[in-house]
Design a protein around this motif. Structure first.
Motif, PDB file in Angstrom:
ATOM      1  N   VAL A   1      11.049   1.987  -9.752  1.00  0.00           N
ATOM      2  CA  VAL A   1      10.876   1.384  -9.018  1.00  0.00           C
ATOM      3  C   VAL A   1      10.784  -0.126  -9.742  1.00  0.00           C
ATOM      4  O   VAL A   1      10.993  -0.766  -9.655  1.00  0.00           O
ATOM      5  CB  VAL A   1      10.091   1.081  -8.141  1.00  0.00           C
ATOM      6  N   LEU A   2       9.516  -0.288 -10.324  1.00  0.00           N
ATOM      7  CA  LEU A   2       8.928  -0.968 -10.489  1.00  0.00           C
ATOM      8  C   LEU A   2      10.340  -1.928 -11.828  1.00  0.00           C
ATOM      9  O   LEU A   2      10.912  -3.556 -11.793  1.00  0.00           O
ATOM     10  CB  LEU A   2       7.734  -1.470 -11.116  1.00  0.00           C
ATOM     11  N   SER A   3      10.529  -1.188 -12.811  1.00  0.00           N
ATOM     12  CA  SER A   3      11.011  -1.666 -13.333  1.00  0.00           C
ATOM     13  C   SER A   3      12.863  -1.625 -13.119  1.00  0.00           C
ATOM     14  O   SER A   3      13.415  -2.790 -14.434  1.00  0.00           O
ATOM     15  CB  SER A   3      11.056  -0.332 -14.867  1.00  0.00           C
ATOM     16  N   ASN A   4      12.804  -1.482 -12.585  1.00  0.00           N
ATOM     17  CA  ASN A   4      14.576  -1.115 -11.672  1.00  0.00           C
ATOM     18  C   ASN A   4      14.611  -1.907 -10.010  1.00  0.00           C
ATOM     19  O   ASN A   4      15.293  -1.950  -9.634  1.00  0.00           O
ATOM     20  CB  ASN A   4      14.932  -0.307 -11.454  1.00  0.00           C
TER      21      ASN A   4
ATOM     22  N   PRO B   1       0.964  -1.056   0.055  1.00  0.00           N
ATOM     23  CA  PRO B   1      -0.282  -0.339  -0.045  1.00  0.00           C
ATOM     24  C   PRO B   1       1.064   1.389  -0.265  1.00  0.00           C
ATOM     25  O   PRO B   1       0.011   1.957  -0.831  1.00  0.00           O
ATOM     26  CB  PRO B   1      -0.867  -0.164   1.199  1.00  0.00           C
ATOM     27  N   ARG B   2       2.035   1.249   0.106  1.00  0.00           N
ATOM     28  CA  ARG B   2       2.901   2.480   0.209  1.00  0.00           C
ATOM     29  C   ARG B   2       2.504   2.607  -1.135  1.00  0.00           C
ATOM     30  O   ARG B   2       3.692   4.227  -1.072  1.00  0.00           O
ATOM     31  CB  ARG B   2       3.935   2.637   0.832  1.00  0.00           C
ATOM     32  N   PHE B   3       2.409   1.969  -2.224  1.00  0.00           N
ATOM     33  CA  PHE B   3       3.135   2.728  -3.342  1.00  0.00           C
ATOM     34  C   PHE B   3       1.811   4.055  -3.786  1.00  0.00           C
ATOM     35  O   PHE B   3       2.145   4.215  -4.884  1.00  0.00           O
ATOM     36  CB  PHE B   3       2.880   0.970  -4.175  1.00  0.00           C
ATOM     37  N   TYR B   4       0.953   3.881  -3.236  1.00  0.00           N
ATOM     38  CA  TYR B   4      -0.472   4.453  -3.536  1.00  0.00           C
ATOM     39  C   TYR B   4       0.134   5.490  -3.334  1.00  0.00           C
ATOM     40  O   TYR B   4      -0.502   6.724  -3.893  1.00  0.00           O
ATOM     41  CB  TYR B   4      -1.713   4.427  -2.482  1.00  0.00           C
ATOM     42  N   PHE B   5       1.407   5.993  -2.330  1.00  0.00           N
ATOM     43  CA  PHE B   5       1.698   7.925  -2.464  1.00  0.00           C
ATOM     44  C   PHE B   5       2.285   7.747  -3.539  1.00  0.00           C
ATOM     45  O   PHE B   5       3.054   9.489  -3.323  1.00  0.00           O
ATOM     46  CB  PHE B   5       2.814   7.923  -0.943  1.00  0.00           C
ATOM     47  N   MET B   6       2.925   7.006  -4.341  1.00  0.00           N
ATOM     48  CA  MET B   6       4.285   7.801  -5.647  1.00  0.00           C
ATOM     49  C   MET B   6       3.101   7.840  -6.619  1.00  0.00           C
ATOM     50  O   MET B   6       2.221   7.587  -6.841  1.00  0.00           O
ATOM     51  CB  MET B   6       4.906   6.311  -5.913  1.00  0.00           C
ATOM     52  N   SER B   7       3.458   8.932  -7.928  1.00  0.00           N
ATOM     53  CA  SER B   7       3.152   8.678  -8.952  1.00  0.00           C
ATOM     54  C   SER B   7       3.637   7.613  -9.760  1.00  0.00           C
ATOM     55  O   SER B   7       4.270   6.292  -9.995  1.00  0.00           O
ATOM     56  CB  SER B   7       3.761  10.376  -9.122  1.00  0.00           C
TER      57      SER B   7
END
Length: 180
Positions: free
Chosen positions: A149-152, A136-142
């Protein structure tokens, strides 16, 4: 240049207010249609190019996206070839009127490509939503940061600059690799 195109459209539109319109009405109507077609095609081409450019790095260079979205990655490979061919053809032609108005089916190709790109974007957003539900912390990211982040994800050093966006109050990070 879109600005010049818009100026020319206004000039042609002003011709319709002329009392001498009857003399050159056919030419004015033809130029109005031609300029409208150029405007529509170039606008759609810019939208397709913008979406393709954004998705290209993800679907071609991100192993995570390829692994999680194999069908969309395959679809994007076809789109990639189509867009590259289209852009190459456009750069070779050098005549926007011919490319936008006389090149057979260019508008249909662009519309189909845009639809396919939208399908890839939708699948990508569903993929990101799944990752956000899992962490859920990914909700704070654009979306752009999350995709970075996911691609790296396999390279922690490249992901670390994004950490402050989803971990607060951490002064520094120490990376320790298992094999030294």
């Amino acid at each position: 240049d879109m600005e010049t195109l818009e100026e020319n459209q206004v000039q042609v539109q002003n011709m319709f207010a002329s009392r001498f319109l009857a003399t050159f009405e056919y030419e004015a109507v033809m130029w109005q249609r031609t300029l409208a077609s150029i405007s529509e095609t170039t606008t759609l081409l810019m939208e397709v190019e913008r979406a393709w450019d954004f998705l290209e790095n993800l679907f071609i260079h991100s192993e995570e996206v390829k692994k999680e979205l194999p069908d969309e990655s395959e679809r994007f490979m076809e789109i990639d070839d189509s867009v590259k061919d289209l852009l190459k053809k456009g750069s070779e032609v050098k005549n926007v009127k011919w490319f936008c108005c006389e090149e057979e089916g260019i508008l249909k190709v662009l519309e189909k490509t845009q639809t396919q790109l939208e399908m890839c974007e939708k699948a990508l957003h569903e993929f990101m939503d799944g990752k956000r539900r899992a962490f859920p912390r990914f909700y704070f990211m654009s979306a752009a940061d999350l995709l970075d982040v996911l691609s790296n994800g396999n390279d922690p050093a490249r992901v670390m600059p994004q950490f402050p966006k989803f971990f607060n109050a951490i002064e520094k990070y120490d990376l320790e690799y298992p094999d030294g």
